[in-house]
Design an enzyme around this catalytic site. Structure first.
Site, mmCIF file in Angstrom:
data_model
loop_
_atom_site.group_PDB
_atom_site.id
_atom_site.type_symbol
_atom_site.label_atom_id
_atom_site.label_comp_id
_atom_site.label_asym_id
_atom_site.label_seq_id
_atom_site.Cartn_x
_atom_site.Cartn_y
_atom_site.Cartn_z
ATOM 1 N N GLU A 175 20.027 -15.045 -9.220
ATOM 2 C CA GLU A 175 19.299 -16.181 -8.985
ATOM 3 C C GLU A 175 19.157 -16.535 -7.311
ATOM 4 O O GLU A 175 20.017 -16.634 -6.917
ATOM 5 C CB GLU A 175 19.946 -17.269 -9.640
ATOM 6 N N ASP A 214 22.462 -30.506 -7.904
ATOM 7 C CA ASP A 214 23.588 -29.787 -7.238
ATOM 8 C C ASP A 214 24.836 -30.530 -6.772
ATOM 9 O O ASP A 214 24.711 -31.616 -6.108
ATOM 10 C CB ASP A 214 22.902 -29.005 -6.126
#
Lengths: 265, 423
Positions: free
Chosen positions: A49, A60
């Site tokens: 990724e 995040d």
């Protein structure tokens, strides 16, 4: 058959889960991030990724936030990620991009799908774009042969699981726990249940992310999922290695351990 | 005249704006909230309880005050202020907060989280949480905790936990990111009491509806005094909740000009501003498609304003829709103009406005001079200026050793120190 389909078929043949490894493009700088992503591929990651640094990464935790900040402070541009995609493809893993929606929207969804496909990218994971809002992106992705990869969560209803699976290509990203990215001591019993609920409505491979950082956790998730996604732990290993002179060695060692983990099921 | 839609189309759409650009994990909670607020809006036990709180606790209806001495500087216009500064907690924010806090209880959740810029929304949320026995955590940009230290203390006195956010630009946008991270983690027992008309559906519509009481009251009050409608309605626009609240009643009155004033900061040319409609581009931030201050890569740009409450790089999606359809217009007001209006209202009327609201006052002065005598201007005085005394004192040089010099130079003529307020 797409590159993602091939990788999951290989894993099935080998009776193991796929290792999906995340790093942020541009962290700690463009050149090192490309070497690091190639190293992931060489150390056993099946899918890499390529994370796009963004100013407002609301899904995040602190490790990936800090990596994004550092990349942006170093002058990272969205177009730079194509170099990362090429580096991953050359090293033999399947590259997918993970990005919040606004950078893609600004790039132009069709132009992004075109350029991603040309660089060898197989798909795009969109943490803040749900299929309900993605009509234009899905059309662009379809036209260029890029997989739109959407997320499911423990809070998703069965109806939404089915709708999301229907819109997804390549693999489904199952967020194991309610929360943001970052290593956790336990992956959560909810992950197994979510995978089972997703499989009940879809034949697509299901990969589990959020919280995996060790070989043991990778093995545990590999026992019930088609792929194990690891992000923050790898970002931290890269950050520590490049800061203390060990370079990519800690990242390679962790990747190799995780690769053993997905084979231990 | 733009066609007015009572309900946004589809998933909270206002034309091309709005929507839900959030992680899938939050969708179930947004659906639950949408169902709860829709059901509550027609449930008399809910609407009567909210009305009772507004009467007995908030202090509604708030007065409408004509300010003739201030209006002498506005080209002969008649200027009326809707006094949201006189509500309990000192700003319009309480209207929405009490509504959402009641919904929180109704949904069986026991904890609220909120973001705050100037601290007005955080104080209102901490207040409602105390009143209803809810746990409360407020996220605030670390830079804002310094320039609004008084409000940080107020929130803590009310029993709330205040978490300074030092990531990114350490202002309102980063506080919203952190609140969203908390919400996605704790959504089962936590309601995100979002303080403005942005974010994913149903927030823009719900927050607007909780604030429409401002325009409803002002409309009736003004009619009693002048017998008619205002010619112009002015409001400041950060996220844009006070503006949506006062605009809503007048949207279907084609003779009424609706004007929003955003923070022009140190000037559009300086690049240090929060003027989304002057230089922003359509994009996505914090769950909504709207105008965003962003670079050519879609990265959010830092905003700037002397006013923490307007220091935000995005704007409510319905404002984007009103702007693109031409129903409302939006103009920047600089820090200097806002502070001048702040001083003028203080000295001519004995009312210290919030610096946010001073942007609307500066806009009213400008439009009054342009429009000529007799123009009736309704200004939403969204908050009081007590929280801004330190900022204003520093701006005008009224503290410590500067004070003696300032006595020789009246505030309204003193120019701001170039180091600004962040020092």
């Amino acid at each position: 058959m797409s590159a993602l389909d091939r990788v999951f078929r290989t894993c099935r043949d080998e009776q193991r889960a796929a290792l999906v490894a995340y790093l942020a493009a541009g962290f700690p700088d463009n050149a090192t991030s490309r070497e690091a992503m190639a190293a992931l591929a060489a150390s056993g990651a099946d899918i890499v990724e390529v994370g796009v640094p963004y100013t407002d990464p609301l899904m995040d935790g602190p490790v990936i936030q800090d990596a994004a900040d550092r990349a942006l402070a170093g002058g990272f541009r969205v177009r730079d990620l194509l170099g990362n995609v090429e580096a991953v493809a050359s090293a033999g893993a399947v590259p997918v991009v993970m990005s919040y929606w606004n950078p893609i929207l600004r790039y132009g969804p069709d132009a992004f799908a075109r350029d991603l496909a040309a660089a060898g990218g197989a798909g795009l994971i969109t943490p803040d774009l749900i299929p309900d809002e993605a009509a234009a992106w899905r059309a662009a992705a379809e036209a260029r042969g890029v997989a739109p990869i959407f997320l499911v969560a423990p809070s998703s209803t069965d109806a939404r699981l089915a709708m999301t699976a229907e819109a997804t290509r390549g693999f489904i990203y199952a967020a194991s726990t309610m929360g943001v990215t970052g290593a956790r001591t336990s992956v959560g019993a909810g992950a197994r249940e979510l995978v089972e609920r997703t499989r009940a409505v879809s034949d697509l491979p299901v990969c589990v992310g959020l919280g995996v950082s060790t070989r043991e956790q990778a093995a545990e998730v590999a026992s019930f999922a088609d792929g194990v996604i690891v992000g923050s732990a790898l970002v931290r290993a890269l950050g520590e290695g490049t800061a203390d002179g060990r370079g990519l060695a800690p990242l390679q060692a962790l990747t190799a351990e995780l690769a053993e983990g997905v084979r231990q099921r | 005249m733009t066609e007015h839609r009572e309900q946004p189309e589809g998933l909270g759409r206002f034309g091309d704006f709005g929507g839900r650009f959030v992680p899938e994990a939050l969708i179930a909670a947004l659906d639950e909230l949408d169902a709860a607020r829709t059901e509550a809006s027609t449930d008399p036990t809910f609407t009567q309880e909210l009305a009772r709180l507004h009467r007995d606790y908030t202090g509604r209806p708030t007065p409408l005050t004509e300010v003739p001495r201030f209006a002498e500087h506005a080209g002969g216009a008649r200027v009326f202020l809707k006094r949201e500064d006189l509500t309990h907690t000192g700003s319009h924010k309480i209207n929405n907060v009490l509504g959402q806090a009641l919904l929180t209880v109704r949904m069986g959740k026991r904890r609220v989280i909120a973001e705050t810029g100037a601290g007005q929304h955080g104080v209102a949320t901490a207040t409602a949480a105390a009143l209803m026995g809810l746990d409360c955590t407020v996220y605030m940009g670390e830079k804002d905790t310094r320039r609004q230290a008084l409000n940080v203390a107020r929130m803590r006195l009310l029993g709330a936990e205040v978490v300074p956010v030092s990531h990114g630009s350490a202002t309102l946008k980063d506080a919203i990111n952190e609140a969203l991270r908390d919400w996605v983690t704790n959504v089962e027992d936590t309601h995100y009491l979002l303080g403005t008309v942005t974010g994913p559906h149903p927030f823009p519509t719900m927050v607007r509806d909780f604030h429409r009481v401002i325009g409803d009251e002002a409309h009736d009050q003004l009619r009693q005094v002048t017998g008619g409608l205002p010619d112009i309605v002015c409001a400041c626009v950060g996220g844009g909740s006070n503006a949506m609240g006062i605009f809503q009643r007048f949207r279907e009155e084609p003779s009424v000009r609706l004007v929003g004033f955003e923070a022009g900061g140190e000037g559009i040319e300086s690049g240090r501003h929060s003027a989304r409609f002057s230089t922003g581009q359509p994009g996505v931030l914090h769950g909504a498609a709207t105008y965003v201050l962003q670079d050519e890569d879609g990265q959010t740009l830092d905003s700037h304003s002397v006013s923490a409450g307007l220091d935000y790089p995005s704007v409510g999606p319905e404002h984007a829709y009103l702007r693109d359809t031409g129903r409302a217009e939006y103009h920047p007001v600089s820090d200097d103009e806002a502070m001048e209006a702040f001083a003028l209202l203080s000295r001519t009327e004995g009312i210290l406005p919030a610096i946010e609201s001073a942007h609307a006052l500066a806009g009213a002065l400008r439009l009054g001079r342009e429009s000529g005598p007799g123009t009736v201007i309704l200004v939403n005085l969204s908050g009081r200026g007590d929280k801004d005394v330190e900022t204003a004192a520093s701006w005008f040089g009224l503290t410590g050793e500067d004070a003696a010099a300032a006595d020789e130079h009246p505030a309204s003529q003193t120019h701001p120190p170039t180091e600004g307020i962040e020092s």
